[in-house]
Write a protein that holds these residues in place. Structure first.
Motif, PDB file in Angstrom:
ATOM      1  N   ALA A   1       0.988  -1.214  -0.132  1.00  0.00           N
ATOM      2  CA  ALA A   1       0.026   0.098   0.094  1.00  0.00           C
ATOM      3  C   ALA A   1       0.940   1.127   0.036  1.00  0.00           C
ATOM      4  CB  ALA A   1      -0.938   0.023   1.186  1.00  0.00           C
ATOM      5  N   ALA A   2       1.891   1.159   0.825  1.00  0.00           N
ATOM      6  CA  ALA A   2       2.812   2.480   0.830  1.00  0.00           C
ATOM      7  C   ALA A   2       3.456   2.574  -0.580  1.00  0.00           C
ATOM      8  CB  ALA A   2       3.884   2.185   2.032  1.00  0.00           C
TER       9      ALA A   2
ATOM     10  N   VAL B   1      -8.818  -3.017  -3.847  1.00  0.00           N
ATOM     11  CA  VAL B   1      -8.697  -1.411  -3.953  1.00  0.00           C
ATOM     12  C   VAL B   1      -8.069  -1.163  -5.235  1.00  0.00           C
ATOM     13  CG1 VAL B   1      -9.462  -0.977  -1.486  1.00  0.00           C
ATOM     14  CG2 VAL B   1      -6.990  -1.234  -2.291  1.00  0.00           C
ATOM     15  N   GLU B   2      -8.542   0.046  -5.789  1.00  0.00           N
ATOM     16  CA  GLU B   2      -7.694   0.505  -7.042  1.00  0.00           C
ATOM     17  C   GLU B   2      -6.296   1.284  -6.478  1.00  0.00           C
ATOM     18  OE1 GLU B   2      -9.057   3.833  -9.671  1.00  0.00           O
ATOM     19  OE2 GLU B   2      -8.315   2.288 -11.406  1.00  0.00           O
ATOM     20  N   LEU B   3      -5.205   0.865  -6.753  1.00  0.00           N
ATOM     21  CA  LEU B   3      -4.040   1.224  -6.228  1.00  0.00           C
ATOM     22  C   LEU B   3      -3.305   2.600  -7.196  1.00  0.00           C
ATOM     23  CD1 LEU B   3      -2.217  -1.846  -4.930  1.00  0.00           C
ATOM     24  CD2 LEU B   3      -2.904  -0.002  -3.548  1.00  0.00           C
ATOM     25  N   ALA B   4      -3.650   2.369  -8.205  1.00  0.00           N
ATOM     26  CA  ALA B   4      -3.182   3.310  -9.489  1.00  0.00           C
ATOM     27  C   ALA B   4      -4.164   3.048 -10.498  1.00  0.00           C
ATOM     28  CB  ALA B   4      -1.946   3.065  -9.670  1.00  0.00           C
ATOM     29  N   PRO B   5      -4.088   3.839 -11.740  1.00  0.00           N
ATOM     30  CA  PRO B   5      -4.905   3.467 -12.786  1.00  0.00           C
ATOM     31  C   PRO B   5      -4.628   1.888 -13.404  1.00  0.00           C
ATOM     32  CG  PRO B   5      -4.312   5.735 -13.072  1.00  0.00           C
ATOM     33  CD  PRO B   5      -3.551   5.220 -11.827  1.00  0.00           C
ATOM     34  N   GLY B   6      -5.664   1.260 -13.516  1.00  0.00           N
ATOM     35  CA  GLY B   6      -5.277  -0.032 -14.018  1.00  0.00           C
ATOM     36  C   GLY B   6      -4.492  -0.978 -12.910  1.00  0.00           C
TER      37      GLY B   6
END
Lengths: 367, 325
Positions: B53-54, B67-72
């Motif tokens: 996550a960090a 969960v969405e961490l970045a686009p895509g």
């Protein structure tokens, strides 16, 4: 208030427990502390768990063992250094034999399939056996100090819970009831438990349940002995002659785990006595900002790469210092020792002695 | 090989390595690279630590729900307990599962059936693969020796359990792990002695005992090369027409010597790794400036893509029998 340094700990305590995340040099630290103690005239025993091969070689350990071996019988140190590489299985076997009411009972447990799986599959067993071995060696008159390295599990403080967890396992009500399948007891088995056992039988096969029942039946009568022993081990951890050394590297993930360990120790009423920061980068007395500016203004000259390089290293060191400060503030009261990044892995006693000297060099140091 | 082509070789990439080598960072960079190449990716954290996550700039660790961490890029945690609860729920024991877990009865069963928890986690990964949860599923595997145990669980369980749904599950997992078009293992190491020894041992163990296909090995944390560190600072200052403050020359020289010595030691280990393990290497630089957050992740994903560009197209090499030990 000035806290006792590592030199004081190895000179005065009877147990030092090295804990911290995996890959930070716990075993090396434990070995070096053992050497430091031997150097100060004490008889030290180092308990290692799964050391890297060359470190094991350095300590003269070529196999898992139940009994400590004396290292370097010459007069290298005024004291003595002993070491052993923990064999979880044989330590557990010895415990079973000690508490069995008869050789037959011991044999029944030792040959049970569930028992044979315990050392590999029940989480916390290795941690518990490390603590068990620690307890045993602590009572051994041959040693003044026992230094123990903890297993590199994700929850590396499992050893705090391990005795309790194993106790809970051995005390399991579901199987206890199954072992005495009278009508009255069967009624006491909740619907939930029955459903569970039926499902388990279906999913993994009836053998599993049969093994478990046989195990708990074989174990009957030994629970109290085990529980008492587990309590004694737990009590030892909070003895004032026991010290905890938290070992980390100055990196975000290692520090986060280190903080987690310190919090868990605190939950159990224990505290970190010494904080060892391994693999710290030197800053060469520089600050990254001015060095970057110098490198830019000197671009094209042979001085530029020298400044750019020093800026890189100073930047790394600065970031590490922030991590060190975070963890040092959290374990307020512990002595802090920083060990620099060494050129090579430790291969021999001389290498461990070098680290021992660094560990003992200052107790207040670089926090 | 181009990054998209690399990622399309298999849907599941299991990233494994010793603690502290940057396994989680590499998992994140691989997922980011896949997304940059136009593919969707899902990172699965088996031992959630907050590191993943960090790396994507999130303060709170991942949970069970993606969960969405970045686009895509999506991420989720998948612990053994999660997998077990889900399994019990699927078998009509939903309401009881948490209580059974806390009663310790599950511990007894898990002990009696070694590898069952790992099988359940990998079984869930297989389900994600089958449902095409993303174009690329990156599994951040347990650390160190646990990775071997994790991946050999299917083989072990097939020996121990003769019938039933768990056996079927283990067979499915073995099928996934053994199929290079579905799953590959990306090993991560540092260019240091002990990590190199361990990654070589892990590679051969995995290939022998699991028959899994090994993707290129990632060598993480390499000092970027700097030319011109051999010069004497005093001479360099004269050439630059400037003067150095007292002590400055010594400090610059020490810093240069440190960098050269570290780089030299790393080069030795990289060569030793190449000798012992005939897999292509993907080399990632040490980042001096900051911990890995979103900008650094982009830098690493870029390096990863560039390194993959140097890998020849074709099936991954098999390790020679009886070598490396």
């Amino acid at each position: 208030m000035s806290s006792p340094g590592l030199a004081d700990l190895v000179a005065e305590k009877s147990v030092v427990i090295c804990c911290g995340p995996g890959g930070v040099g716990k075993t090396t630290t434990a070995g070096a502390l053992g050497i430091a103690a031997a150097g100060s005239g004490r008889r030290a025993c180092v308990v290692t768990i799964d050391p890297a091969k060359r470190l094991a070689d350095a300590l003269g350990l070529d196999e898992l063992s139940d009994t400590p071996r004396r290292i370097d019988d010459g007069d290298r140190w005024p004291g003595e250094l002993w070491a052993l590489m923990l064999d979880t299985r044989s330590t557990f076997d010895a415990l079973i034999s000690r508490y069995a009411e008869s050789p037959e009972q011991a044999q029944g447990i030792l040959s049970n399939r569930l028992y044979r799986n315990i050392t590999g599959a029940l989480s916390g067993t290795q941690e518990y056996m490390a603590m068990e071995k620690l307890y045993e060696l602590h009572q051994d008159d041959r040693f003044d100090l026992v230094v123990v390295d903890t297993p590199p599990s994700r929850n590396a403080l499992d050893f705090l819970d391990a005795p309790r967890r194993l106790g809970r396992f051995l005390d399991n009500r579901v199987f206890r009831i199954l072992m005495t399948p009278t009508r009255a007891y069967l009624k006491a088995v909740s619907v939930a438990t029955q459903t569970f056992l039926r499902t388990v039988s279906k999913v993994v096969g009836a053998d599993v349940i049969a093994d478990a029942v046989a195990f708990f039946r074989a174990f009957e009568g030994m629970e109290q002995g085990f529980r008492d022993r587990a309590q004694a081990v737990e009590a030892l951890l909070s003895d004032e002659t026991v010290a905890f050394a938290l070992v980390v590297t100055p990196r975000r993930d290692a520090v986060a785990e280190g903080l987690f360990f310190a919090a868990k120790l605190a939950d159990s009423g224990l505290s970190v006595d010494a904080l060892v920061i391994n693999r710290a980068h030197p800053a060469f007395g520089a600050s990254p900002g001015p060095d970057r500016a110098r490198a830019a203004s000197l671009a094209g000259t042979p001085l530029a790469p020298l400044y750019a390089n020093r800026a890189d290293l100073a930047e790394l060191a600065e970031r590490e210092r922030r991590h060190i400060a975070t963890v040092a503030a959290d374990v307020d009261g512990a002595s802090v020792v920083t060990v620099p990044f060494l050129a090579d892995d430790v291969h021999d006693i001389a290498g461990l002695e070098e680290i021992a000297a660094l560990l003992l060099a200052d107790g207040e140091g670089s926090g | 090989m181009d990054p998209a082509g690399f990622c399309r070789q298999a849907r599941v990439f299991i990233v494994a390595g010793k603690g502290g080598v940057g396994k989680t960072t590499v998992s994140a960079a691989l997922a980011r690279m896949a997304a940059t190449a136009g593919l969707t990716s899902l990172v699965v954290e088996v031992e959630p630590s907050g590191g993943l996550a960090a790396a994507f700039g999130r303060a709170e660790p991942l949970g069970y729900d993606p969960v969405e961490l970045a686009p895509g890029v999506h991420g989720r945690a998948l612990t053994a307990d999660d997998a077990l609860v889900e399994y019990l729920q699927d078998h009509g024991m939903g309401r009881l599962s948490r209580r059974l877990l806390s009663s310790g009865a599950v511990d007894v069963v898990a002990t009696a059936t070694p590898g069952i928890k790992d099988i359940l986690v990998l079984g869930k990964v297989k389900a994600l693969e089958r449902s095409a949860a993303a174009d690329v599923i990156v599994v951040d595997a347990p650390a160190a020796g646990h990775a071997v145990r994790f991946l050999t669980s299917a083989a072990g369980l097939l020996d121990a359990v003769r019938s039933g749904p768990i056996r079927a599950q283990a067979e499915d997992v073995a099928g996934l792990l053994g199929d290079p078009d579905r799953c590959q293992v990306l090993l991560v190491t540092l260019a240091e002695e002990t990590p190199v020894n361990e990654v070589v041992e892990t590679a051969y163990t995995l290939e022998d005992r699991v028959g899994v296909t090994l993707a290129p090995v990632v060598v993480n944390g390499l000092y970027p090369g700097v030319d011109g560190l051999e010069v004497d600072p005093e001479e360099a200052a004269r050439a630059a027409g400037t003067h150095l403050r007292p002590g400055e020359a010594a400090s610059l020289a020490q810093a240069a010597a440190f960098r050269r010595s570290r780089a030299h030691l790393q080069a030795e280990q990289v060569a030793r790794l190449a000798d012992a393990l005939p897999l292509p290497q993907l080399r990632l630089p040490l980042l001096f400036s900051a911990e890995v957050g979103p900008p650094e992740l982009d830098v690493l994903a870029g390096h990863l893509a560039a390194e993959i560009g140097t890998v020849a197209v074709g099936p991954p090499p098999e390790l020679p029998a009886d070598a490396g030990r």
